[in-house]
Design an enzyme around this catalytic site. Structure first.
Site, short mmCIF file in Angstrom:
data_model
loop_
_atom_site.label_atom_id
_atom_site.label_comp_id
_atom_site.label_asym_id
_atom_site.label_seq_id
_atom_site.Cartn_x
_atom_site.Cartn_y
_atom_site.Cartn_z
N ASP A 75 0.84 -1.21 0.00
CA ASP A 75 0.00 0.00 0.00
C ASP A 75 0.87 1.26 0.00
O ASP A 75 2.04 1.22 0.40
CB ASP A 75 -0.97 0.02 1.20
N GLU A 140 0.03 -0.94 5.91
CA GLU A 140 1.12 -0.41 6.72
C GLU A 140 0.96 1.09 6.90
O GLU A 140 1.24 1.64 7.94
CB GLU A 140 2.47 -0.72 6.08
ZN LIG Z 1 6.89 2.31 4.15
#
Ligand SMILES: [Zn+2]
Length: 383
Positions: A75, A140
């Site tokens: 992501d 993340e």
């Molecule tokens: Zn990163």
């Protein structure tokens, strides 16, 4: 560097392919299935481990110990103001030796380098001692609740024994390969409410102003030396990142409440419970009426010198001519979820200069050097 000179780099090609998938958290936009297909060609077994709206991938080659895993995220953060980009964020573009695009540096370039490194390693070593894994998440940059934290928990409870973990976060500071991250400070947030009594500004004796009440403890919190850090960690820091108070647009009302956000990035010298107690001690000392809700989003972690750091440093020496500084600076990373299982975790990636900004970029030469360092690290650990 003209594009024609760089088309032969498999890492560059794969990074571009990944950037062209607009995988803004938690949308993986097909990155992981493209990666899984590529890893299957190498003989990896792949498992999708979705949690809620988050896409996660676990892939493994071999079954012997030691198991070396590459961890990372597919992501990216949102592009921001498109007008400020010199080329569209999800159209990978090479200019003057740099590859531009959202996620080029954080961290699709590193993921591509890991994959190409493994391809080259397996090509050169049809048999090796150990196994290789990939742990990828699409959560993340967001809440980080359904990504690495859940996957590692499942892998460990399934009996997977991970010996070493390399994360591709952009660790380099000024020049490529100058810094590896061997740990991170912890992250503690306090959501504070200071209670007062609402009233008219002309009649302060009939009210209690929470803005005034909070000013002395805030000053003391700002001036407190929490610790001095140690050999491996910078000192604990305090920041008040938000204050909200006031009653609508009215400027003649003493507000009844103040809300503030208190952020502590802490070294292992000051455990979280100790910091909570010290902060609340200051609040109590100034006799303010308050409530506080704490969120501990990451404990500090540290990987001592050992086989993993030696393997990475030796690979850096071979490729770059020198070893890197081992640092624990910066924000937190998904390493905070992996390290508590006793797994050595080290972060190594490109120069951290443009991440999360417009015109994010990575040096084309960095991609190939990173590939080579990852490949040599595997050789140092598994042959
Ligand atoms: Zn990163």
């Amino acid at each position: 560097m003209p594009e024609s000179n760089t088309v032969l780099s498999p890492t560059l090609t794969l990074t571009k392919e990944l950037i062209s998938r607009p995988s803004v958290t938690p949308d993986d936009a097909g990155c992981q299935s493209a990666i899984a297909e590529r890893l299957k060609l190498l003989g990896f077994s792949t498992t999708n481990l979705p949690f809620a709206e988050v896409t996660n991938l676990w892939a493994k080659h071999g079954s012997a110990q030691p198991l070396v895993i590459f961890a990372g995220h597919t992501d990216v953060v949102p592009a921001g103001n498109l007008d400020e980009w010199d080329s569209p964020p999800f159209e990978p573009t090479v200019r003057d030796g740099f590859l531009y695009g959202r996620g080029s540096c954080d961290m699709k370039g590193s993921i591509a380098a890991m994959i190409v490194a493994v391809e080259q390693f397996l090509q050169n070593h049809s048999s090796y001692k150990g196994s290789i894994g990939f742990l990828l998440t699409s959560d993340e940059e967001g809440p980080s609740k359904n990504g690495t934290v859940k996957v590692i928990e499942k892998l460990v409870s399934d009996g997977e024994k991970i010996d070493y973990c390399i994360i591709g976060e952009p660790s380099s500071d000024v020049t490529f390969g100058d810094t590896i991250k061997v740990g991170r400070r912890g992250s503690l947030t306090g959501f504070l409410k200071v209670k007062g009594v609402q009233g008219h500004v002309a009649y302060p004796h009939k009210a209690v102003n929470p803005i005034h009440r909070f000013s002395a403890p805030l000053t003391e919190l700002c001036e407190t030396v929490w610790d001095n850090g140690d050999e491996f960690f910078p000192p604990t820091t305090f920041q008040c990142s938000q204050i909200h108070s006031g009653v609508g647009d009215a400027n003649n009302v003493i507000p009844g409440i103040l809300e503030a956000c208190l952020k502590l990035r802490f070294s292992p010298k000051s455990p979280a419970d100790n910091l909570k107690e010290r902060v609340e001690g200051i609040l109590r000392k100034h006799s303010i009426d308050y409530e506080i809700v704490w969120d501990l989003s990451g404990q500090p972690f540290f990987t001592a010198e050992g086989k993993l750091s030696k393997a990475i440093q030796a690979a850096l020496k071979t490729t770059m001519g020198q070893e890197a500084i081992a640092s624990t600076s910066g924000g937190t990373s998904d390493g905070r979820f992996i390290a508590p299982y006793g797994i050595p975790v080290i972060e190594l990636g490109p120069i951290n200069a443009t991440i999360h900004k417009v015109n994010e970029r990575v040096g084309v030469a960095e991609l190939d050097k990173l590939t080579s360092i990852y490949e040599k690290t595997l050789e140092n650990l598994l042959t």
